[in-house]
Design a protein around this motif. Structure first.
Motif, PDB file in Angstrom:
ATOM      1  N   MET A 138       1.143  -1.042   0.187  1.00 35.72           N
ATOM      2  CA  MET A 138       0.097  -0.088   0.140  1.00 35.72           C
ATOM      3  C   MET A 138       0.734   1.061  -0.029  1.00 35.72           C
ATOM      4  O   MET A 138       1.613   1.303   1.121  1.00 35.72           O
ATOM      5  CB  MET A 138      -0.766   0.092   1.335  1.00 35.72           C
ATOM      6  CG  MET A 138      -2.241  -0.573   1.268  1.00 35.72           C
ATOM      7  SD  MET A 138      -3.325  -0.311   2.929  1.00 35.72           S
ATOM      8  CE  MET A 138      -4.034  -1.733   2.250  1.00 35.72           C
ATOM      9  N   ASP A 173      -2.713   4.854   0.658  1.00 30.12           N
ATOM     10  CA  ASP A 173      -4.123   3.846   0.556  1.00 30.12           C
ATOM     11  C   ASP A 173      -3.726   3.720   2.087  1.00 30.12           C
ATOM     12  O   ASP A 173      -5.158   3.498   3.053  1.00 30.12           O
ATOM     13  CB  ASP A 173      -3.347   2.817  -0.134  1.00 30.12           C
ATOM     14  CG  ASP A 173      -2.941   2.943  -1.903  1.00 30.12           C
ATOM     15  OD1 ASP A 173      -2.504   2.375  -2.441  1.00 30.12           O
ATOM     16  OD2 ASP A 173      -3.834   3.835  -2.338  1.00 30.12           O
ATOM     17  N   ALA A 197      -7.880   0.724  -0.960  1.00 26.37           N
ATOM     18  CA  ALA A 197      -6.402   0.932  -1.639  1.00 26.37           C
ATOM     19  C   ALA A 197      -6.744   1.106  -3.246  1.00 26.37           C
ATOM     20  O   ALA A 197      -5.722   1.171  -3.892  1.00 26.37           O
ATOM     21  CB  ALA A 197      -5.644  -1.037  -2.401  1.00 26.37           C
ATOM     22  N   MET A 198      -7.575   1.718  -3.353  1.00 28.19           N
ATOM     23  CA  MET A 198      -7.767   2.040  -5.175  1.00 28.19           C
ATOM     24  C   MET A 198      -8.645   3.540  -5.198  1.00 28.19           C
ATOM     25  O   MET A 198      -8.515   3.633  -6.210  1.00 28.19           O
ATOM     26  CB  MET A 198      -9.317   1.056  -5.313  1.00 28.19           C
ATOM     27  CG  MET A 198      -8.765  -0.439  -6.061  1.00 28.19           C
ATOM     28  SD  MET A 198      -7.179  -0.581  -7.383  1.00 28.19           S
ATOM     29  CE  MET A 198      -8.402  -0.228  -9.084  1.00 28.19           C
ATOM     30  N   GLN A 258      -7.430   6.216  -4.015  1.00 31.76           N
ATOM     31  CA  GLN A 258      -6.230   7.229  -4.212  1.00 31.76           C
ATOM     32  C   GLN A 258      -5.661   7.687  -5.438  1.00 31.76           C
ATOM     33  O   GLN A 258      -5.048   8.264  -5.058  1.00 31.76           O
ATOM     34  CB  GLN A 258      -6.172   6.474  -2.684  1.00 31.76           C
ATOM     35  CG  GLN A 258      -5.529   7.077  -1.264  1.00 31.76           C
ATOM     36  CD  GLN A 258      -6.162   8.088  -1.108  1.00 31.76           C
ATOM     37  OE1 GLN A 258      -6.469   8.965  -1.230  1.00 31.76           O
ATOM     38  NE2 GLN A 258      -7.782   7.298  -0.327  1.00 31.76           N
ATOM     39  N   SER A 290      -2.484   5.313  -5.592  1.00 34.26           N
ATOM     40  CA  SER A 290      -2.534   4.383  -5.052  1.00 34.26           C
ATOM     41  C   SER A 290      -1.693   2.972  -5.851  1.00 34.26           C
ATOM     42  O   SER A 290      -1.567   2.878  -7.470  1.00 34.26           O
ATOM     43  CB  SER A 290      -4.001   3.932  -5.505  1.00 34.26           C
ATOM     44  OG  SER A 290      -4.256   2.332  -5.297  1.00 34.26           O
ATOM     45  N   LYS A 297      -2.549  -0.310  -6.311  1.00 36.51           N
ATOM     46  CA  LYS A 297      -2.950  -0.748  -6.988  1.00 36.51           C
ATOM     47  C   LYS A 297      -3.282  -0.222  -8.103  1.00 36.51           C
ATOM     48  O   LYS A 297      -3.151  -0.530  -9.727  1.00 36.51           O
ATOM     49  CB  LYS A 297      -3.966  -1.052  -6.318  1.00 36.51           C
ATOM     50  CG  LYS A 297      -4.118  -2.588  -5.598  1.00 36.51           C
ATOM     51  CD  LYS A 297      -5.644  -3.300  -4.939  1.00 36.51           C
ATOM     52  CE  LYS A 297      -6.033  -4.062  -3.946  1.00 36.51           C
ATOM     53  NZ  LYS A 297      -7.210  -5.016  -3.830  1.00 36.51           N
ATOM     54  N   SER A 322      -3.513  -6.440  -1.756  1.00 32.66           N
ATOM     55  CA  SER A 322      -2.501  -5.437  -1.144  1.00 32.66           C
ATOM     56  C   SER A 322      -2.156  -6.255  -0.359  1.00 32.66           C
ATOM     57  O   SER A 322      -2.898  -7.061   1.156  1.00 32.66           O
ATOM     58  CB  SER A 322      -3.549  -4.536  -1.066  1.00 32.66           C
ATOM     59  OG  SER A 322      -3.836  -3.690  -1.498  1.00 32.66           O
TER      60      SER A 322
END
Length: 890
Positions: free
Chosen positions: A668, A672, A692-693, A695, A699, A701, A823
């Motif tokens: 992360m 995140d 985790a997505m 941002q 991010s 990811k 993550s």
């Protein structure tokens, strides 16, 4: 503050300084004892070796010496440290916090300086003095001095001189190798148990080495027999059989007109089939793929027959090689014993003349008696081999058929013992010259330290890297470049090379650690993040596979220069160093130049980046790249062919489209992690899953998703991105660079959904369809996409399976790559762990019941149960991490 008060404060201050000094002495003593014991534990663990059984770790064995009694005493001293209670800590805490600051505030008022101090300082001193009185009274009231005395004295009355190695088994010692054991009890064995073992292992290794060339020759001869049998079989098989080997509709009239009547003739023509009238490139590829599928199926099922009625030359040669092997082999019937010798081999280096005892710690449900039994068997086998060596080598007659007819059972036993592992003989060799292809074919690949099976093209890639020493492997994404590099590491380890290195982006460090641990016996070290110092020291001392990043390399570079021998360095995602002016490029290039071997891995096609690939080629083979002045991809490819190998999925996976699933474990980002912690604190499970997505460009990811889409475009593929969450899909749609279709959600009418799919299917390569997994995962056929990205793990295995099936189905002509973005240290890991058990149950169920395919939902984990478990686990984990950091700060 009058004179009497000042005298009182001086007395209190003197008491406190004495107590503070004593507390610091005790703290230093505790710390020194604990650090010494921990250092000893690390050393003992490093000295221990793992002994296996049937391919799995069974025992950890630590060879002990008389000098290790000193370690026992230091461990006992740690175990005898008086442990402070909660009341002790509460009473002593002011000595390190409030009291020192109060003393500092009141001290100026005890001397001449008080006459020059303002009213504010005097008031502050008065308050500090009152606080000192309070703490002093409390310290005496709760018997603080006695508590200090207790914490400063060992709790044991045992004479350290009476402690022996046997004490390591005492639970009170808290020796980590023993205390963490959950299986059968550890045991202390006398040195006499292994008397003769090193010599036995040496003798067996010598015999096996002497036989290996004959064994290899016999195996090679058996392969020739099998291939010749397949060739003859396919020469009799009509081309009509091609229709049964593929779901595609094949029109074979053009073959008949060209008088191609058998499957073998199709194979003989190969790619030139497309030159036949009425046969296009696609039809030729499908015909050839069907023929190759038949060949492989036939080969897999074809036994090695010894046909006395038809004595083919290759069969005669096989018998001759078997006879030669048998005439010199001393290990007949010893396969199981040889396996045990191989398992005991790590003990060879651990045992020396100073060894007095062995501490045996079972790592599975196998008691120490099993290890003792293996040792006895191996020693006995060595004795038998020594006796049989006196018999000498038998003469091999001129006619091996006579010997075979005299004792056929022995020959068939040898054939059974050899076995035959099929390889993908149709793997493409890129643009390599024939002399290099032959050299690669001749290169042996030792898989002793490898636990995964290699496809034919992967074995070729690993051997190519060994032969050419410094290369670029540019296989298309999803073909297993990582495994090829690990195979090279494993081979080098079998040759005594110890220090192997991977340099990669931070986002793929975890994948490398998992791949090395899961597909080899090599030890991986994460030289990145908070534990990088420890990992770097351990690797420098013990060897293994160090995985570091381009950024960490700047920190580690001075230490690496001190390493005399660097057998191999792997540079993953090598397009990160295409810019020769970048510092990361300069550092990595120097490392590549110093290593004996180097492998640059990149999935970016050469044709799209000729200038940048010229730079990469110059790092591994300056003599080739210096002449690469022509920008023509074909010319450049030919010039750097000795250092560059690339295979596309369609070239090496020709039988049927393959499903390639990749779990991409990503760290992360700071953004995140902050959002994730907040969602855990609120207990918002759904927000935890998508944190985790959310941002965007910050991010990890999202950054990885963009890389996947760009690589898909370069490899002429289209992408489907699935997520459960609408907000994630909206962010993805805005962030991706190419043409994006969707989001396709449950609110989109069915007609409009199909329109989206049609538009997506007709778009250029690199196009992305963004879909809600419950909406896009059912009812649609999306064969135009061959890359599937799942942004977060789903709560039911069937949800992901149905989504993947949208692309991986009949009509798909490309292999399908599935990327699961996961993550580290998050809800993703908890969900994955919980569902793994359910998937294992499903797999076990499917193997014994035809009902499995129709009822996969029977093993789905209920959402409510999963939510409770995951939220509780994450709260506990983050709490423990926060507590650990707080403790470290104190």
């Amino acid at each position: 503050m009058n004179k009497t008060e000042r005298e009182e404060i001086r007395r209190l201050t003197a008491d406190f300084r004495q107590w503070i000094h004593r507390a610091e002495e005790i703290q230093d003593w505790h710390k020194a004892v604990q650090e010494a014991a921990s250092s000893d534990e690390r050393t003992m663990r490093a000295r221990s070796v793992i002994v296996g059984r049937s391919g799995q770790a069974a025992w950890r064995v630590l060879a002990l010496r008389t000098s290790d009694v000193g370690v026992v005493r230091r461990l006992w001293e740690r175990a005898a440290l008086p442990m402070p209670t909660a009341d002790d800590n509460a009473l002593l805490r002011p000595l390190t916090k409030d009291v020192p600051s109060s003393i500092a505030s009141v001290t100026p008022m005890l001397g001449v300086r008080r006459f020059f101090s303002g009213s504010a300082k005097k008031q502050s001193a008065e308050a500090a003095g009152e606080l000192l009185r309070h703490h002093h009274a409390a310290f005496l009231r709760y018997d603080g001095p006695r508590r200090l005395d207790r914490l400063g004295v060992s709790t044991t009355s045992v004479d350290p001189q009476r402690l022996g190695l046997q004490t390591l088994l005492d639970p009170a010692l808290r020796f980590d190798l023993v205390s963490r054991q959950t299986g059968p009890a550890p045991e202390m064995l006398d040195r006499s148990i292994v008397n003769g073992l090193p010599e036995a292992l040496d003798a067996i290794a010598k015999v096996v080495a002497g036989e290996s060339s004959y064994r290899s020759a016999a195996r090679d001869a058996g392969e020739k027999v099998r291939r010749a049998a397949v060739h003859r079989f396919l020469e009799e098989m009509p081309t009509e059989a091609l229709k049964a080997a593929t779901r595609d509709r094949l029109r074979l009239g053009a073959l008949a007109e060209a008088k191609i009547n058998t499957v073998q003739e199709v194979l003989n023509r190969g790619r030139s089939l497309q030159m036949l009238p009425g046969v296009g490139e696609t039809s030729a590829r499908r015909m050839l793929a069907a023929a190759q599928t038949i060949w492989q199926t036939t080969y897999d099922e074809m036994p090695v027959r010894i046909d006395i009625k038809h004595r083919h030359p290759e069969t005669t040669q096989l018998l001759r090689r078997l006879a030669e092997w048998d005439s010199c082999r001393q290990t007949r019937g010893a396969a199981a014993d040889l396996e045990r010798a191989s398992e005991l081999a790590p003990m060879r280096a651990a045992i020396d003349s100073q060894t007095t005892h062995l501490l045996v710690i079972p790592t599975r449900q196998l008691p120490s008696s099993g290890l003792v039994e293996s040792i006895q068997i191996v020693i006995r086998r060595a004795e038998l081999l020594g006796m049989s060596s006196a018999a000498g080598r038998k003469n091999v007659g001129s006619d091996p058929w006579e010997d075979f007819l005299a004792r056929p059972a022995d020959y068939f036993a040898m054939l059974s013992e050899l076995g035959f592992v099929t390889e993908d003989e149709n793997a493409v060799h890129g643009d390599l010259p024939e002399e290099i292809i032959q050299a690669v074919r001749d290169q042996a690949l030792n898989g002793e330290h490898l636990t995964a099976s290699l496809r034919g093209y992967q074995s070729f890639g690993a051997r190519f890297a060994l032969v050419q020493r410094k290369v670029i492997i540019g296989d298309e994404m999803g073909l297993g470049k990582t495994l090829e590099a690990i195979a090279v590491f494993a081979h080098l380890r079998s040759r005594g090379k110890t220090h192997l290195l991977v340099v990669c982006p931070a986002a793929v460090v975890t994948n490398w650690i998992r791949e090395v641990a899961g597909k080899s016996k090599l030890r991986a070290h994460r030289v990145h993040g908070p534990e990088r110092d420890r990992a770097a020291r351990t690797w420098m001392r013990d060897g293994g596979v160090a995985v570091t990043t381009y950024e960490t390399l700047a920190w580690w570079e001075p230490a690496l220069r001190q390493l005399r021998d660097l057998p191999c360095v792997v540079v993953d995602e090598a397009h990160y160093i295409k810019n020769p002016q970048a510092q990361r490029t300069i550092r990595t290039k120097q490392l590549v130049a110093r290593a004996d071997r180097a492998i640059l891995l990149t999935g970016t096609p050469l044709e799209n980046r000729v200038d940048e690939f010229r730079n990469l080629a110059s790092y591994v083979r300056p003599d080739l790249a210096v002449n690469a002045t022509d920008l023509s991809p074909r010319t450049f490819r030919r010039q750097i062919a000795p250092a560059y190998l690339r295979r596309n999925q369609e070239d090496v996976l020709t039988e049927l489209p393959e499903l390639i699933e990749v779990e991409e474990w990503l760290p992360m980002s700071t953004s995140d992690a902050g959002r994730y912690r907040a969602s855990v604190e609120r207990g918002n499970f759904m927000e935890m899953r998508q944190a985790a997505m959310l941002q965007g460009s910050q991010s990890t990811k999202m950054q990885r998703l963009i890389e996947i889409v760009r690589e898909a475009e370069e490899n002429e593929r289209r992408v489907i991105v699935f997520s459960h969450f609408r907000e994630v899909l909206d962010l993805v749609a805005r962030a991706l660079p190419g043409p994006v279709f969707g989001p396709l959600t449950g609110s989109v009418p069915a007609i409009r959904r199909q329109q989206m799919v049609d538009q997506f299917s007709s778009a250029r390569h690199g196009a992305v369809l963004v879909a809600q997994i419950l909406a896009g995962g059912v009812g649609l056929n999306i064969q135009s996409a061959s890359v599937v990205v799942i942004c977060e793990p789903q709560l039911k295995p069937t949800t992901e399976a149905q989504a993947i099936a949208r692309a991986h189905r009949m009509g798909q002509v490309q292999s399908v790559q599935v990327h699961r973005l996961l993550s580290e240290d998050s809800v993703d890991q908890r969900i994955t762990e919980l569902l793994a058990g359910k998937m294992r149950l499903f797999n076990d169920f499917a193997r014994v019941s035809d009902m499995a395919d129709s009822t996969p939902e029977a093993v789905d984990l209920s959402e409510a149960e999963l939510v409770r478990e995951v939220v509780a686990a994450e709260r506990q984990r983050l709490f423990e991490r926060a507590s650990s950091k707080a403790g470290g700060a104190v």
